[in-house]
Design a protein around this motif. Sequence first.
Motif, short mmCIF file in Angstrom:
data_model
loop_
_atom_site.label_atom_id
_atom_site.label_comp_id
_atom_site.label_asym_id
_atom_site.label_seq_id
_atom_site.Cartn_x
_atom_site.Cartn_y
_atom_site.Cartn_z
N ALA A 83 0.84 -1.20 0.00
CA ALA A 83 0.00 0.00 0.00
C ALA A 83 0.86 1.24 0.00
N LYS A 84 1.98 1.23 0.76
CA LYS A 84 2.82 2.41 0.82
C LYS A 84 3.69 2.55 -0.42
N LEU A 85 4.21 1.45 -0.94
CA LEU A 85 5.14 1.51 -2.07
C LEU A 85 4.41 1.61 -3.42
N ALA A 86 3.41 0.78 -3.61
CA ALA A 86 2.74 0.76 -4.91
C ALA A 86 1.44 1.54 -4.91
N GLY A 87 0.94 1.82 -3.72
CA GLY A 87 -0.32 2.54 -3.62
C GLY A 87 -1.52 1.67 -3.93
N ILE A 88 -1.36 0.35 -3.87
CA ILE A 88 -2.45 -0.58 -4.13
C ILE A 88 -2.93 -1.10 -2.79
N ALA A 89 -4.23 -1.14 -2.58
CA ALA A 89 -4.80 -1.64 -1.34
C ALA A 89 -5.04 -3.14 -1.47
N ILE A 90 -4.30 -3.92 -0.65
CA ILE A 90 -4.44 -5.38 -0.65
C ILE A 90 -4.73 -5.78 0.80
N THR A 91 -5.63 -6.70 0.96
CA THR A 91 -5.97 -7.16 2.31
C THR A 91 -4.98 -8.24 2.74
N PRO A 92 -4.78 -8.42 4.02
CA PRO A 92 -3.89 -9.48 4.50
C PRO A 92 -4.36 -10.86 4.09
N ALA A 93 -5.64 -11.08 3.92
CA ALA A 93 -6.16 -12.37 3.48
C ALA A 93 -5.71 -12.67 2.06
N ASP A 94 -5.66 -11.64 1.21
CA ASP A 94 -5.19 -11.83 -0.18
C ASP A 94 -3.70 -12.22 -0.17
N VAL A 95 -2.90 -11.58 0.69
CA VAL A 95 -1.49 -11.87 0.78
C VAL A 95 -1.29 -13.32 1.27
N SER A 96 -2.08 -13.75 2.26
CA SER A 96 -1.98 -15.11 2.79
C SER A 96 -2.33 -16.12 1.71
N ALA A 97 -3.34 -15.83 0.90
CA ALA A 97 -3.74 -16.73 -0.17
C ALA A 97 -2.64 -16.82 -1.21
N ALA A 98 -1.99 -15.70 -1.53
CA ALA A 98 -0.90 -15.66 -2.52
C ALA A 98 0.31 -16.45 -1.99
N LEU A 99 0.61 -16.34 -0.72
CA LEU A 99 1.74 -17.06 -0.14
C LEU A 99 1.46 -18.55 -0.07
N ALA A 100 0.23 -18.93 0.15
CA ALA A 100 -0.12 -20.33 0.24
C ALA A 100 0.02 -21.01 -1.13
N GLN A 101 -0.17 -20.27 -2.22
CA GLN A 101 -0.06 -20.83 -3.56
C GLN A 101 1.41 -21.13 -3.91
N ASN A 102 2.32 -20.37 -3.39
CA ASN A 102 3.75 -20.55 -3.70
C ASN A 102 4.33 -21.49 -2.77
#
Length: 158
Positions: free
Chosen positions: A139-158
């Motif tokens: 959010a601070k670097l790219a200015g995109i609002a992402i929820t922590p649940a989205d980040v957890s889902a992305a990490l679980a895929q990798n």
Amino acid sequence: MPQFDPASFVSQLFWFGVVFTLLYFVVVRPTLPKVGKVIEARETQVAGDLDRAEAAKGAADALREQHEAAMKAAREAAQAAVAQARESAAKASEAQLKALNSRLEADADAAATTLAAARAAARASLEATVADLTSEAVAKLAGIAITPADVSAALAQN
């Protein structure tokens, strides 16, 4: 000097002989037997002292041999007692080591279980913290609002 005058040598030798003879009979002759008796008494005393010293040395040697035999027996008894004490200490220490090993194994199993639970809790907490920090950083670097649940889902895929 008159004593070196050759004319008076004869009279000097005469008076020397008279004085020497007089001194010999007055001083030396009466004291010589007394000195001989003292020397004999001393020789007798020294011989007696030497005999007593030899006897004392023999007694001391006998005592030393008895002492050495007693010390040898005491040393052997002490070595036997030490060997027995070592053996009993080894048996007692072996029993204590077995008890300690079984207790340590039980403690190690309990610690492994506690550690596994702590690791699982730490991973869960770490994943939540990483998701929160990642969403804030994006959010601070790219200015995109992402929820922590989205980040957890992305990490679980990798």
